[in-house]
Design a protein around this motif. Structure first.
Motif, PDB file in Angstrom:
ATOM      1  N   LEU A 169     -21.983  -3.022  52.087  1.00 23.79           N
ATOM      2  CA  LEU A 169     -20.977  -2.217  51.374  1.00 23.79           C
ATOM      3  C   LEU A 169     -21.567  -1.626  50.086  1.00 23.79           C
ATOM      4  CD1 LEU A 169     -17.936  -4.604  51.959  1.00 23.79           C
ATOM      5  CD2 LEU A 169     -18.655  -2.633  53.328  1.00 23.79           C
ATOM      6  N   ASP A 170     -22.865  -1.381  50.093  1.00 23.60           N
ATOM      7  CA  ASP A 170     -23.583  -0.844  48.928  1.00 23.60           C
ATOM      8  C   ASP A 170     -23.000   0.501  48.476  1.00 23.60           C
ATOM      9  OD1 ASP A 170     -26.346  -1.148  47.414  1.00 23.60           O
ATOM     10  OD2 ASP A 170     -26.154   0.946  47.978  1.00 23.60           O
ATOM     11  N   THR A 171     -23.008   0.733  47.155  1.00 22.18           N
ATOM     12  CA  THR A 171     -22.369   1.943  46.594  1.00 22.18           C
ATOM     13  C   THR A 171     -23.387   2.916  45.973  1.00 22.18           C
ATOM     14  OG1 THR A 171     -22.030   0.805  44.489  1.00 22.18           O
ATOM     15  CG2 THR A 171     -20.204   0.709  46.073  1.00 22.18           C
ATOM     16  N   PRO A 223     -17.920   1.652  39.390  1.00 15.45           N
ATOM     17  CA  PRO A 223     -16.513   2.013  39.590  1.00 15.45           C
ATOM     18  C   PRO A 223     -16.096   2.113  41.055  1.00 15.45           C
ATOM     19  CG  PRO A 223     -17.786   3.922  38.857  1.00 15.45           C
ATOM     20  CD  PRO A 223     -18.719   2.748  38.824  1.00 15.45           C
ATOM     21  N   TYR A 224     -17.061   1.984  41.994  1.00 13.00           N
ATOM     22  CA  TYR A 224     -16.740   2.190  43.410  1.00 13.00           C
ATOM     23  C   TYR A 224     -16.586   0.899  44.208  1.00 13.00           C
ATOM     24  CZ  TYR A 224     -17.892   6.914  42.109  1.00 13.00           C
ATOM     25  OH  TYR A 224     -17.907   8.127  41.476  1.00 13.00           O
ATOM     26  N   ILE A 225     -17.175  -0.189  43.732  1.00 10.80           N
ATOM     27  CA  ILE A 225     -17.161  -1.444  44.504  1.00 10.80           C
ATOM     28  C   ILE A 225     -15.737  -1.951  44.745  1.00 10.80           C
ATOM     29  CG2 ILE A 225     -17.448  -3.010  42.499  1.00 10.80           C
ATOM     30  CD1 ILE A 225     -19.212  -3.470  45.875  1.00 10.80           C
ATOM     31  N   GLN A 226     -14.827  -1.643  43.826  1.00 13.39           N
ATOM     32  CA  GLN A 226     -13.425  -2.087  43.967  1.00 13.39           C
ATOM     33  C   GLN A 226     -12.777  -1.561  45.253  1.00 13.39           C
ATOM     34  OE1 GLN A 226     -10.724  -0.120  41.112  1.00 13.39           O
ATOM     35  NE2 GLN A 226     -12.375   1.311  40.628  1.00 13.39           N
ATOM     36  N   TYR A 227     -13.270  -0.410  45.747  1.00 14.05           N
ATOM     37  CA  TYR A 227     -12.660   0.182  46.955  1.00 14.05           C
ATOM     38  C   TYR A 227     -13.162  -0.473  48.236  1.00 14.05           C
ATOM     39  CZ  TYR A 227     -11.377   3.620  43.472  1.00 14.05           C
ATOM     40  OH  TYR A 227     -10.884   4.226  42.341  1.00 14.05           O
ATOM     41  N   ARG A 247     -16.282  -1.039  59.198  1.00 16.80           N
ATOM     42  CA  ARG A 247     -15.457  -1.399  58.037  1.00 16.80           C
ATOM     43  C   ARG A 247     -15.693  -0.428  56.879  1.00 16.80           C
ATOM     44  NH1 ARG A 247     -16.147  -6.780  54.308  1.00 16.80           N
ATOM     45  NH2 ARG A 247     -14.821  -6.043  52.637  1.00 16.80           N
ATOM     46  N   LYS A 248     -16.957  -0.103  56.662  1.00 18.25           N
ATOM     47  CA  LYS A 248     -17.292   0.785  55.541  1.00 18.25           C
ATOM     48  C   LYS A 248     -16.707   2.183  55.763  1.00 18.25           C
ATOM     49  CE  LYS A 248     -20.939   1.762  52.306  1.00 18.25           C
ATOM     50  NZ  LYS A 248     -22.311   1.410  51.888  1.00 18.25           N
ATOM     51  N   ILE A 249     -16.863   2.680  56.980  1.00 16.05           N
ATOM     52  CA  ILE A 249     -16.340   4.019  57.288  1.00 16.05           C
ATOM     53  C   ILE A 249     -14.823   4.048  57.148  1.00 16.05           C
ATOM     54  CG2 ILE A 249     -16.021   5.690  59.182  1.00 16.05           C
ATOM     55  CD1 ILE A 249     -18.937   5.038  60.011  1.00 16.05           C
ATOM     56  N   HIS A 250     -14.156   2.979  57.579  1.00 16.39           N
ATOM     57  CA  HIS A 250     -12.697   2.899  57.431  1.00 16.39           C
ATOM     58  C   HIS A 250     -12.303   3.008  55.952  1.00 16.39           C
ATOM     59  CE1 HIS A 250      -8.541   1.682  57.993  1.00 16.39           C
ATOM     60  NE2 HIS A 250      -8.732   0.786  57.032  1.00 16.39           N
ATOM     61  N   ASN A 251     -13.031   2.280  55.083  1.00 17.00           N
ATOM     62  CA  ASN A 251     -12.745   2.347  53.649  1.00 17.00           C
ATOM     63  C   ASN A 251     -12.960   3.745  53.085  1.00 17.00           C
ATOM     64  OD1 ASN A 251     -11.917  -0.322  52.985  1.00 17.00           O
ATOM     65  ND2 ASN A 251     -14.008  -1.029  53.144  1.00 17.00           N
ATOM     66  N   ILE A 252     -14.034   4.382  53.506  1.00 17.39           N
ATOM     67  CA  ILE A 252     -14.326   5.740  53.003  1.00 17.39           C
ATOM     68  C   ILE A 252     -13.221   6.706  53.448  1.00 17.39           C
ATOM     69  CG2 ILE A 252     -15.936   7.699  53.184  1.00 17.39           C
ATOM     70  CD1 ILE A 252     -18.210   5.558  53.397  1.00 17.39           C
ATOM     71  N   LYS A 253     -12.826   6.590  54.721  1.00 10.30           N
ATOM     72  CA  LYS A 253     -11.790   7.487  55.262  1.00 10.30           C
ATOM     73  C   LYS A 253     -10.460   7.344  54.535  1.00 10.30           C
ATOM     74  CE  LYS A 253     -11.501   6.779  59.744  1.00 10.30           C
ATOM     75  NZ  LYS A 253     -11.638   6.798  61.213  1.00 10.30           N
ATOM     76  N   THR A 254     -10.149   6.105  54.139  1.00 13.07           N
ATOM     77  CA  THR A 254      -8.800   5.845  53.613  1.00 13.07           C
ATOM     78  C   THR A 254      -8.726   5.833  52.079  1.00 13.07           C
ATOM     79  OG1 THR A 254      -9.212   3.463  53.827  1.00 13.07           O
ATOM     80  CG2 THR A 254      -8.080   4.540  55.657  1.00 13.07           C
ATOM     81  N   LYS A 255      -9.865   5.953  51.394  1.00 15.48           N
ATOM     82  CA  LYS A 255      -9.861   5.895  49.916  1.00 15.48           C
ATOM     83  C   LYS A 255     -10.450   7.188  49.337  1.00 15.48           C
ATOM     84  CE  LYS A 255      -9.067   1.252  50.241  1.00 15.48           C
ATOM     85  NZ  LYS A 255      -9.912   0.086  50.249  1.00 15.48           N
ATOM     86  N   PRO A 256      -9.588   8.078  48.809  1.00 12.97           N
ATOM     87  CA  PRO A 256     -10.063   9.372  48.283  1.00 12.97           C
ATOM     88  C   PRO A 256     -11.204   9.285  47.259  1.00 12.97           C
ATOM     89  CG  PRO A 256      -7.679   9.376  48.450  1.00 12.97           C
ATOM     90  CD  PRO A 256      -8.122   7.971  48.772  1.00 12.97           C
TER      91      PRO A 256
END
Length: 292
Positions: free
Chosen positions: A64-66, A12-16, A92-101
Motif C-alpha cells: 500500500l506504498d504511497t 497525507p495519503y496513507i490514511q486512505y 485492495r489498493k485499486i479499490h481504495n484508489i477508485k473509491t477515494k478522490p
C-alpha cells in the motif's frame, strides 16, 4: 501509519489505505521506520533528479506504498511509475484508489487520454501502473510489464523493501538477474534484514516463525557482503550496502533531533541492535553515465 500519526514524517495519503492508526509501536521501531523511509527516499529521489525525471520506477512488492503521490506532490514524477504485488494486494489498493478522490484525482491529472485501464487486478494510466503478478514467475512479470509500456531503454530504478527475504535465494537471484539483463542503466534498492546469524538475528527469526512467517531468503541476509554479493553475481556492476544504524547516523541531524523528541526511548542499545539488523543495499549499472 502509527509512526506518521506521531509526526515522524508526513504522509497525507496513507490514511486512505489504512483502516485505522494501528497498534502502538515501540519508539525504537518507529525510529527504524523513519530511517528506512528517509534512506530509501533519499536514494530514489536522487536517481530521479539525476535522470531529470526521464526514467521509470518499478516498486516490487509495493503493498500500500504511497510514493507515487509523494513524487507527484514534489514534482519528481518519473516518465512512468510501476507497482507490482500479488493480485489480492493489488485488488485492495485499486479499490481504495477508485473509491477515494484524494487518491484517484492525481492519477487522473497525470493521464492525458480518456482510456484509463482499470480492472480488479490492474490499473494503467500514462504515468502510473499497478499490476498483479508473482515476482517468482519472471517470464510472466516481464510480459505484463512490457504490455503496460515498460521501456528497457529508459534509466530504471527498482525498489524492494522486505520482499526478497521472503523468496528463496534462487528466486531472488533470478529477479535481480532479470533486472540487470533487461536495463542497461539502472539502480536496484533493496531494504531488508542483515547480520541474521548472531543471537539477536536468531531471536528475530524465531519470533517470525512463531507467527507462521518464514524468511525463505534469510541466508542472503548474513552480512552486508552477502547482500552485495547477490547483485554482483547477477551482472550488476557496483553494489554498496549500509546497516540502518549507519544510515540513521548520516541523516540530517536537525530532523533526527526533532523525531527523537517525539517519544522517550528508554534504551538506546535496543535501537542500535535493531538498526544493526536491517540494511539498505543498492546496486547500479550505468551505461548512460548518469553517475548513479
Amino acid at each position: 501509519m502509527f509512526a506518521t500519526s506521531k509526526g515522524y514524517w508526513k504522509d497525507p495519503y496513507i490514511q486512505y489505505f489504512a483502516r485505522s492508526v494501528g497498534e502502538r509501536k515501540a519508539p525504537e521501531i518507529n525510529r527504524g521506520y523513519y530511517a528506512r523511509v528517509q534512506g530509501v527516499n533519499h536514494l530514489l529521489d536522487a536517481f530521479i533528479r539525476k535522470a531529470e525525471c526521464d526514467c521509470q520506477v518499478i516498486n516490487l512488492g509495493a503493498g500500500l506504498d504511497t510514493t507515487f503521490w509523494r513524487l507527484k506532490d514534489k514534482n519528481l514524477m518519473p516518465r512512468k511509475y510501476f507497482e507490482v504485488d500479488f493480485p489480492t494486494v493489488v485488488a485492495r489498493k485499486i479499490h481504495n484508489i477508485k473509491t477515494k478522490p484524494p487518491l484517484s484525482k492525481p492519477v487522473i491529472e497525470t493521464h492525458s487520454t480518456d482510456s484509463l485501464l482499470l480492472d480488479a487486478h490492474s490499473l494503467d494510466s500514462d504515468r502510473y501502473c499497478i499490476l498483479g503478478a508473482d515476482l517468482r514467475d519472471i517470464s510472466n512479470l516481464d510480459e505484463k510489464l512490457k504490455k503496460f509500456q515498460l521501456n528497457p531503454e529508459l534509466p530504471t530504478l527498482l525498489v524492494s523493501e522486505c520482499v526478497l527475504v521472503y523468496m528463496t535465494p534462487a528466486h531472488s537471484s533470478n529477479l535481480v538477474r532479470w533486472a540487470a539483463e533487461t536495463f542497461h542503466t539502472a539502480m536496484f534498492i533493496n531494504y531488508e534484514q542483515v547480520n541474521m546469524s548472531d543471537r539477536f538475528g536468531q531471536v528475530m527469526i524465531e519470533n517470525l516463525q512463531r507467527r507462521q512467517c518464514t524468511l525463505a531468503g534469510v541466508e542472503v541476509c548474513q552480512s552486508l557482503d552477502s547482500q552485495k554479493e547477490r547483485f554482483l553475481k547477477a551482472c550488476w556492476e557496483h553494489a554498496d550496502a549500509l546497516d540502518m544504524m549507519t544510515v540513521y547516523s548520516m541523516l540530517p541531524q536537525d530532523d533526527v533531533a526533532r523525531i527523537e523528541q517525539l517519544e522517550f526511548l528508554d534504551e538506546r542499545e535496543l535501537l542500535q541492535q535493531l538498526l544493526q539488523h536491517y540494511s539498505i543495499c543498492w546496486a547500479t549499472k550505468d551505461k548512460l553515465n548518469l553517475g548513479t
